[in-house]
Write a protein that holds these residues in place. Structure first.
Motif, PDB file in Angstrom:
ATOM      1  N   PHE A 149       0.832  -1.201   0.000  1.00 40.84           N
ATOM      2  CA  PHE A 149       0.000   0.000   0.000  1.00 40.84           C
ATOM      3  C   PHE A 149       0.869   1.255   0.000  1.00 40.84           C
ATOM      4  N   GLY A 150       1.908   1.271   0.814  1.00 37.45           N
ATOM      5  CA  GLY A 150       2.812   2.419   0.858  1.00 37.45           C
ATOM      6  C   GLY A 150       3.519   2.634  -0.471  1.00 37.45           C
ATOM      7  N   THR A 151       3.974   1.544  -1.077  1.00 38.05           N
ATOM      8  CA  THR A 151       4.645   1.638  -2.370  1.00 38.05           C
ATOM      9  C   THR A 151       3.697   2.187  -3.437  1.00 38.05           C
ATOM     10  N   GLU A 152       2.447   1.767  -3.399  1.00 34.66           N
ATOM     11  CA  GLU A 152       1.452   2.280  -4.355  1.00 34.66           C
ATOM     12  C   GLU A 152       1.283   3.788  -4.209  1.00 34.66           C
ATOM     13  N   PHE A 153       1.291   4.285  -2.970  1.00 34.93           N
ATOM     14  CA  PHE A 153       1.158   5.731  -2.753  1.00 34.93           C
ATOM     15  C   PHE A 153       2.385   6.486  -3.257  1.00 34.93           C
ATOM     16  N   ILE A 154       3.540   5.847  -3.243  1.00 37.76           N
ATOM     17  CA  ILE A 154       4.756   6.493  -3.749  1.00 37.76           C
ATOM     18  C   ILE A 154       4.780   6.472  -5.273  1.00 37.76           C
ATOM     19  N   ILE A 155       4.472   5.320  -5.866  1.00 35.13           N
ATOM     20  CA  ILE A 155       4.576   5.147  -7.318  1.00 35.13           C
ATOM     21  C   ILE A 155       3.436   5.830  -8.075  1.00 35.13           C
ATOM     22  N   SER A 156       2.208   5.638  -7.621  1.00 37.45           N
ATOM     23  CA  SER A 156       1.068   6.211  -8.355  1.00 37.45           C
ATOM     24  C   SER A 156       0.004   6.722  -7.379  1.00 37.45           C
ATOM     25  N   PRO A 157       0.319   7.829  -6.700  1.00 35.28           N
ATOM     26  CA  PRO A 157      -0.627   8.354  -5.713  1.00 35.28           C
ATOM     27  C   PRO A 157      -1.984   8.739  -6.306  1.00 35.28           C
ATOM     28  N   GLU A 158      -1.997   9.182  -7.554  1.00 41.44           N
ATOM     29  CA  GLU A 158      -3.252   9.620  -8.167  1.00 41.44           C
ATOM     30  C   GLU A 158      -4.243   8.471  -8.368  1.00 41.44           C
ATOM     31  N   THR A 159      -3.755   7.250  -8.546  1.00 47.52           N
ATOM     32  CA  THR A 159      -4.664   6.118  -8.699  1.00 47.52           C
ATOM     33  C   THR A 159      -4.958   5.429  -7.369  1.00 47.52           C
ATOM     34  N   THR A 160      -4.074   5.582  -6.400  1.00 49.71           N
ATOM     35  CA  THR A 160      -4.246   4.933  -5.101  1.00 49.71           C
ATOM     36  C   THR A 160      -5.082   5.777  -4.147  1.00 49.71           C
ATOM     37  N   ALA A 161      -4.938   7.093  -4.231  1.00 54.16           N
ATOM     38  CA  ALA A 161      -5.588   8.001  -3.280  1.00 54.16           C
ATOM     39  C   ALA A 161      -7.097   7.835  -3.163  1.00 54.16           C
ATOM     40  N   PRO A 162      -7.842   7.615  -4.251  1.00 53.03           N
ATOM     41  CA  PRO A 162      -9.300   7.493  -4.094  1.00 53.03           C
ATOM     42  C   PRO A 162      -9.724   6.365  -3.145  1.00 53.03           C
ATOM     43  N   GLY A 163      -8.925   5.321  -3.018  1.00 54.10           N
ATOM     44  CA  GLY A 163      -9.243   4.223  -2.106  1.00 54.10           C
ATOM     45  C   GLY A 163      -8.992   4.547  -0.649  1.00 54.10           C
ATOM     46  N   PHE A 164      -8.357   5.683  -0.373  1.00 57.63           N
ATOM     47  CA  PHE A 164      -8.073   6.079   1.004  1.00 57.63           C
ATOM     48  C   PHE A 164      -9.332   6.515   1.732  1.00 57.63           C
TER      49      PHE A 164
END
Length: 141
Positions: A21-36
């Motif tokens: 999850f942390g790596t996803e926020f570093i690599i592609s925050p724009e696609t991961t952020a909505p799931g937060f």
């Protein structure tokens, strides 16, 4: 399966989940952020804060991994319980910013609660008898 093996699997699963999850926020925050669970994307250059969240998660996972790999099980139990505060903090952030109640409770609160439960199981596994003083009545005269 023994309690120790079960706890090891649970701790390893948390480590991998937090690391992913942390790596996803570093690599592609724009696609991961909505799931937060927050209702909107940060304005201006606020996207950098999402990378900060990713770095925090990766570091948290690495701390747990070091404790697991080095066999410091009691410290691992404590660290899991303390790091659960980050998940509860994420829940509070989502709720304070009128985000998704389902995500706040179903993702962040559930994650925090499962981390605390796993930490307590590890604490139970390690026990306290090794550090307990011997009562005076049982000491040899």
């Amino acid at each position: 399966m023994s309690l120790k093996k079960t706890n090891t699997v649970l701790a390893a699963a948390f480590i991998l989940f937090i690391l992913w999850f942390g790596t996803e926020f570093i690599i592609s925050p724009e696609t991961t952020a909505p799931g937060f669970g927050l209702p909107s994307w940060p304005s201006g250059d606020g996207g950098g804060f999402l990378v900060v969240k990713g770095v925090r998660d990766v570091v948290m996972a690495l701390v747990l991994a070091v404790l697991l790999v080095t066999g410091h099980r009691r410290a691992l139990g404590w660290a899991l319980m303390v790091e659960a505060l980050a998940a509860y903090g994420d829940m509070a952030t989502v709720l304070a910013h009128h985000g998704s109640l389902a995500t706040a409770l179903g993702v962040h609160a559930l994650t925090g609660t499962l981390m605390v439960a796993t930490g307590l199981l590890i604490m139970r596994e390690t026990g306290t008898t090794a550090n307990a003083p011997v009562p005076l009545a049982h000491r040899a005269a």
